[in-house]
Design a protein around this motif. Structure first.
Motif, PDB file in Angstrom:
ATOM      1  N   ILE A 128     -43.616  57.452  31.073  1.00  0.00           N
ATOM      2  CA  ILE A 128     -42.521  58.225  30.492  1.00  0.00           C
ATOM      3  C   ILE A 128     -42.389  59.596  31.124  1.00  0.00           C
ATOM      4  O   ILE A 128     -41.278  60.132  31.257  1.00  0.00           O
ATOM      5  N   PHE A 129     -43.490  60.196  31.561  1.00  0.00           N
ATOM      6  CA  PHE A 129     -43.396  61.498  32.209  1.00  0.00           C
ATOM      7  C   PHE A 129     -42.668  61.390  33.547  1.00  0.00           C
ATOM      8  O   PHE A 129     -41.876  62.264  33.907  1.00  0.00           O
ATOM      9  N   GLU A 130     -42.927  60.322  34.279  1.00  0.00           N
ATOM     10  CA  GLU A 130     -42.229  60.132  35.549  1.00  0.00           C
ATOM     11  C   GLU A 130     -40.764  59.771  35.305  1.00  0.00           C
ATOM     12  O   GLU A 130     -39.875  60.227  36.022  1.00  0.00           O
ATOM     13  N   PHE A 131     -40.502  58.963  34.302  1.00  0.00           N
ATOM     14  CA  PHE A 131     -39.134  58.583  33.962  1.00  0.00           C
ATOM     15  C   PHE A 131     -38.312  59.808  33.597  1.00  0.00           C
ATOM     16  O   PHE A 131     -37.154  59.958  34.020  1.00  0.00           O
ATOM     17  N   ALA A 132     -38.890  60.712  32.803  1.00  0.00           N
ATOM     18  CA  ALA A 132     -38.168  61.900  32.360  1.00  0.00           C
ATOM     19  C   ALA A 132     -38.000  62.919  33.477  1.00  0.00           C
ATOM     20  O   ALA A 132     -37.092  63.745  33.428  1.00  0.00           O
ATOM     21  N   ARG A 133     -38.838  62.846  34.491  1.00  0.00           N
ATOM     22  CA  ARG A 133     -38.837  63.860  35.551  1.00  0.00           C
ATOM     23  C   ARG A 133     -37.964  63.491  36.736  1.00  0.00           C
ATOM     24  O   ARG A 133     -37.351  64.367  37.360  1.00  0.00           O
ATOM     25  N   LEU A 134     -37.867  62.216  37.075  1.00  0.00           N
ATOM     26  CA  LEU A 134     -37.240  61.804  38.328  1.00  0.00           C
ATOM     27  C   LEU A 134     -35.940  61.033  38.095  1.00  0.00           C
ATOM     28  O   LEU A 134     -35.921  60.000  37.431  1.00  0.00           O
ATOM     29  N   LYS A 135     -34.851  61.505  38.669  1.00  0.00           N
ATOM     30  CA  LYS A 135     -33.572  60.815  38.559  1.00  0.00           C
ATOM     31  C   LYS A 135     -33.630  59.423  39.172  1.00  0.00           C
ATOM     32  O   LYS A 135     -33.107  58.457  38.628  1.00  0.00           O
ATOM     33  N   LYS A 136     -34.248  59.332  40.319  1.00  0.00           N
ATOM     34  CA  LYS A 136     -34.311  58.055  41.029  1.00  0.00           C
ATOM     35  C   LYS A 136     -35.003  56.992  40.183  1.00  0.00           C
ATOM     36  O   LYS A 136     -34.549  55.851  40.086  1.00  0.00           O
ATOM     37  N   VAL A 137     -36.084  57.386  39.520  1.00  0.00           N
ATOM     38  CA  VAL A 137     -36.819  56.455  38.678  1.00  0.00           C
ATOM     39  C   VAL A 137     -35.972  56.037  37.482  1.00  0.00           C
ATOM     40  O   VAL A 137     -35.962  54.870  37.084  1.00  0.00           O
ATOM     41  N   GLN A 138     -35.235  56.972  36.905  1.00  0.00           N
ATOM     42  CA  GLN A 138     -34.404  56.625  35.749  1.00  0.00           C
ATOM     43  C   GLN A 138     -33.392  55.547  36.110  1.00  0.00           C
ATOM     44  O   GLN A 138     -33.223  54.565  35.390  1.00  0.00           O
ATOM     45  N   LEU A 139     -32.709  55.722  37.211  1.00  0.00           N
ATOM     46  CA  LEU A 139     -31.697  54.746  37.594  1.00  0.00           C
ATOM     47  C   LEU A 139     -32.308  53.375  37.853  1.00  0.00           C
ATOM     48  O   LEU A 139     -31.688  52.346  37.589  1.00  0.00           O
ATOM     49  N   GLU A 140     -33.534  53.360  38.347  1.00  0.00           N
ATOM     50  CA  GLU A 140     -34.201  52.090  38.630  1.00  0.00           C
ATOM     51  C   GLU A 140     -34.709  51.414  37.363  1.00  0.00           C
ATOM     52  O   GLU A 140     -34.872  50.194  37.338  1.00  0.00           O
ATOM     53  N   ARG A 141     -34.952  52.193  36.304  1.00  0.00           N
ATOM     54  CA  ARG A 141     -35.595  51.637  35.125  1.00  0.00           C
ATOM     55  C   ARG A 141     -34.704  51.613  33.886  1.00  0.00           C
ATOM     56  O   ARG A 141     -35.196  51.594  32.768  1.00  0.00           O
ATOM     57  N   VAL A 142     -33.394  51.642  34.059  1.00  0.00           N
ATOM     58  CA  VAL A 142     -32.456  51.464  32.944  1.00  0.00           C
ATOM     59  C   VAL A 142     -31.809  50.096  33.072  1.00  0.00           C
ATOM     60  O   VAL A 142     -31.359  49.709  34.150  1.00  0.00           O
ATOM     61  N   GLU A 143     -31.785  49.365  31.961  1.00  0.00           N
ATOM     62  CA  GLU A 143     -31.153  48.050  31.932  1.00  0.00           C
ATOM     63  C   GLU A 143     -29.645  48.218  31.743  1.00  0.00           C
ATOM     64  O   GLU A 143     -29.180  48.481  30.634  1.00  0.00           O
ATOM     65  N   PHE A 144     -28.894  48.116  32.838  1.00  0.00           N
ATOM     66  CA  PHE A 144     -27.437  48.206  32.750  1.00  0.00           C
ATOM     67  C   PHE A 144     -26.825  46.810  32.674  1.00  0.00           C
ATOM     68  O   PHE A 144     -27.302  45.889  33.327  1.00  0.00           O
ATOM     69  N   PRO A 145     -25.749  46.642  31.893  1.00  0.00           N
ATOM     70  CA  PRO A 145     -25.171  47.644  30.993  1.00  0.00           C
ATOM     71  C   PRO A 145     -26.111  47.936  29.830  1.00  0.00           C
ATOM     72  O   PRO A 145     -26.734  47.027  29.280  1.00  0.00           O
ATOM     73  N   LEU A 146     -26.208  49.214  29.469  1.00  0.00           N
ATOM     74  CA  LEU A 146     -27.160  49.654  28.451  1.00  0.00           C
ATOM     75  C   LEU A 146     -26.514  49.639  27.082  1.00  0.00           C
ATOM     76  O   LEU A 146     -25.447  50.227  26.868  1.00  0.00           O
ATOM     77  N   LEU A 147     -27.169  48.978  26.130  1.00  0.00           N
ATOM     78  CA  LEU A 147     -26.676  48.939  24.759  1.00  0.00           C
ATOM     79  C   LEU A 147     -26.827  50.318  24.120  1.00  0.00           C
ATOM     80  O   LEU A 147     -27.917  50.895  24.116  1.00  0.00           O
ATOM     81  N   SER A 148     -25.733  50.847  23.592  1.00  0.00           N
ATOM     82  CA  SER A 148     -25.737  52.149  22.929  1.00  0.00           C
ATOM     83  C   SER A 148     -25.109  52.001  21.556  1.00  0.00           C
ATOM     84  O   SER A 148     -24.039  51.409  21.416  1.00  0.00           O
ATOM     85  N   ILE A 149     -25.785  52.541  20.559  1.00  0.00           N
ATOM     86  CA  ILE A 149     -25.329  52.423  19.174  1.00  0.00           C
ATOM     87  C   ILE A 149     -25.238  53.811  18.565  1.00  0.00           C
ATOM     88  O   ILE A 149     -26.224  54.546  18.534  1.00  0.00           O
ATOM     89  N   VAL A 150     -24.067  54.180  18.107  1.00  0.00           N
ATOM     90  CA  VAL A 150     -23.853  55.474  17.455  1.00  0.00           C
ATOM     91  C   VAL A 150     -23.392  55.227  16.025  1.00  0.00           C
ATOM     92  O   VAL A 150     -22.284  54.747  15.793  1.00  0.00           O
ATOM     93  N   ARG A 151     -24.289  55.499  15.084  1.00  0.00           N
ATOM     94  CA  ARG A 151     -23.973  55.310  13.656  1.00  0.00           C
ATOM     95  C   ARG A 151     -23.385  53.937  13.384  1.00  0.00           C
ATOM     96  O   ARG A 151     -22.427  53.783  12.636  1.00  0.00           O
ATOM     97  N   GLY A 152     -23.947  52.931  14.021  1.00  0.00           N
ATOM     98  CA  GLY A 152     -23.528  51.557  13.792  1.00  0.00           C
ATOM     99  C   GLY A 152     -22.481  51.042  14.741  1.00  0.00           C
ATOM    100  O   GLY A 152     -22.266  49.828  14.827  1.00  0.00           O
ATOM    101  N   ASP A 153     -21.787  51.919  15.478  1.00  0.00           N
ATOM    102  CA  ASP A 153     -20.792  51.483  16.451  1.00  0.00           C
ATOM    103  C   ASP A 153     -21.477  51.233  17.796  1.00  0.00           C
ATOM    104  O   ASP A 153     -22.275  52.053  18.255  1.00  0.00           O
ATOM    105  N   THR A 154     -21.155  50.120  18.427  1.00  0.00           N
ATOM    106  CA  THR A 154     -21.840  49.736  19.649  1.00  0.00           C
ATOM    107  C   THR A 154     -20.943  49.867  20.874  1.00  0.00           C
ATOM    108  O   THR A 154     -19.713  49.771  20.791  1.00  0.00           O
ATOM    109  N   ALA A 155     -21.577  50.093  22.009  1.00  0.00           N
ATOM    110  CA  ALA A 155     -20.891  50.138  23.299  1.00  0.00           C
ATOM    111  C   ALA A 155     -21.913  49.752  24.359  1.00  0.00           C
ATOM    112  O   ALA A 155     -23.124  49.765  24.113  1.00  0.00           O
ATOM    113  N   TRP A 156     -21.421  49.386  25.528  1.00  0.00           N
ATOM    114  CA  TRP A 156     -22.299  49.040  26.647  1.00  0.00           C
ATOM    115  C   TRP A 156     -22.011  50.006  27.792  1.00  0.00           C
ATOM    116  O   TRP A 156     -20.896  50.077  28.288  1.00  0.00           O
TER     117      TRP A 156
END
Length: 281
Positions: free
Chosen positions: A68-96
């Motif tokens: 998690i420290f490397e994920f939070a620090r490096l942009k390159k790592v974040q893009l490699e380790r996010v499952e796209f499309p990413l499920l996002s839920i805001v107060r019960g409303d969903t989006a990808w």
């Protein structure tokens, strides 16, 4: 005429649903004024530029904290380790979210510490486990009473971000109830003083031996001089799998990211009221 009226009603409902879906994906997630005004902006300068030589260490996927420290620090790592499309839920409303909609998550890297809440001391051993398959990293907005959660799962041996969500505090969540107390504890000096046990158990490192500790007590007059900087505003919580079944106890661990310092505050409910009963640094 009646048939035309019915079709107008149906069409209006469909258009409203489309607008609502658009609002979730484009306003709640793409508009910085909505999310970044509540939580720290992820496009902080603490992020690395993402050069080609910045790779995850081979052991990073064994222990979640190493990842998690490397994920939070490096942009390159974040893009490699996010499952796209990413499920996002805001107060019960969903989006990808697509990769283009994604905003970098600074998590706790914009400060020099992170915090974790436990129900008891035994749960503090969870962070050392290498067999975890799911961990939630929460950002808790005390004033707005909102919780943003980043869910990580180990998929095919790799930790990956699989879901984001934002929810309001709920009466059913024991940690939320404690947060309402803690919010007042850090913002109201008089209330804080009343909420500290007198005397307060105090444990610190032996100045003559770094491998040993000494234990004593502090009275109310000494608390202000010895207390640490108390986390406030937007604070973090890493859920390694700990539960909060005991509604009468909560341990706050504040751990330094680069200096190795740690503060442990043990809160217990006495006669229906929360009290800080022990402080260790």
């Amino acid at each position: 005429m009646r048939k035309n009226f019915v079709w107008c009603v149906v069409l209006s409902a469909v258009l409203a649903a489309c607008d609502r879906k658009k609002a979730v994906s484009e306003v709640d997630y793409a508009d910085d004024s909505v999310i970044d005004s509540l939580f720290d902006s992820p496009d902080s300068l603490i992020f690395s530029s993402g050069s080609s030589d910045e790779e995850l260490p081979k052991r990073a996927d064994e222990l979640f904290d190493d990842f998690i420290f490397e994920f939070a620090r490096l942009k390159k790592v974040q893009l490699e380790r996010v499952e796209f499309p990413l499920l996002s839920i805001v107060r019960g409303d969903t989006a990808w979210l697509t990769e283009k909609q994604w905003k970098y998550e600074s998590l706790f890297m914009n400060q020099d510490y992170y915090t974790v809440f436990y129900n008891d001391e035994e749960q503090m051993e969870l962070e050392k486990r290498t067999d975890l398959n799911r961990v939630d990293v929460e950002q808790i907005h005390l004033e707005k009473r909102l919780v943003k959660t980043c869910r990580f799962q180990r998929l095919k041996g790799e930790w990956r971000l699989t879901q984001e969500s934002i929810r309001d505090f709920t009466a059913a969540e024991p940690l939320d109830k404690f947060m309402d107390f803690y919010r007042r504890f850090v913002s109201d000096a008089a209330f804080q003083q009343r909420s500290v046990s007198n005397p307060l158990r105090y444990v610190t490192t032996d100045p003559d031996d770094d491998f040993n500790t000494i234990e004593g007590t502090l009275d109310h007059d000494q608390w202000d001089a010895f207390k640490p900087q108390l986390p406030d505003g937007v604070i973090t919580n890493i859920r390694y799998g700990q539960t909060y079944d005991n509604s009468d106890g909560m341990i706050l661990v504040k751990a330094g990211i680069s200096n190795g310092l740690m503060d442990i505050l043990d809160f217990r409910k006495k006669d229906g009221e929360w009290k800080l009963v022990s402080y260790e640094n």
